[in-house]
Design an enzyme around this catalytic site. Structure first.
Site: not given
Length: 180
Positions: A132, A150
């Protein structure tokens, strides 16, 4: 088996998401020096928190090794293979659904969710965690760090909901028109 032309659009969207997701993650990992000279991932525990300011406190590129799922659930990494298998099952189901879908919005949504699931699956299998890096936490509105996969999943789910609402409405309008 005859694959409908519209299903290829879903697979195309998925492929675009996967490529963008993996390219941006590779760019972040190399730019934040998270890879060794051979391209292998260095131990994120040794490197700790890496962040680069892009737009002051509004947006940063921040490396986070996400061992769990949203909001830190399963953050100890214990669910790595369960989450990987779940992503495979979801991707297969979405791929099958694309064969039956006949609406553009639905096809787009399926492709985005499928691509996002596969993008994060690649990370789990390759690294043991999801990379991330998109960090808007400085706004105090969105404290989580996320990635392209995401984002695609989130947008895809929103589009699935919109498609469901629109198709329900169209079905009700069609029923009402038939009664008159």
């Amino acid at each position: 088996m005859n694959i409908p032309r519209i299903a290829f659009a879903a697979y195309g969207f998925a492929l675009v998401v996967i490529v963008l997701d993996q390219l941006t993650k590779a760019w972040v990992l190399s730019g934040l020096h998270m890879l060794d000279l051979n391209g292998a991932m260095l131990d994120p525990e040794l490197w700790g928190y890496r962040s680069v300011e892009v737009l002051g406190d509004i947006f940063r590129i921040t490396f986070v090794a996400n061992y769990g799922v949203s909001f830190g659930l399963f953050g100890d990494g214990s669910a790595r293979w369960f989450l990987s298998i779940f992503a495979v099952v979801i991707s297969i189901a979405l791929g099958w659904w694309a064969l039956k879908a006949d609406r553009r919005l639905l096809i787009t949504a399926i492709g985005l969710v499928m691509g996002g699931a596969i993008g994060n699956l690649i990370d789990r299998v390759r690294f043991g965690f999801v990379v991330d890096f998109l960090d808007f936490s400085g706004t105090n509105l969105f404290p989580w760090v996320f990635n392209i996969a995401d984002s695609a999943i989130t947008i895809g789910v929103v589009l699935l909901i919109i498609d469901s609402l629109l198709s329900d409405r169209a079905a009700k309008v069609g029923v009402a028109a038939e009664k008159s």
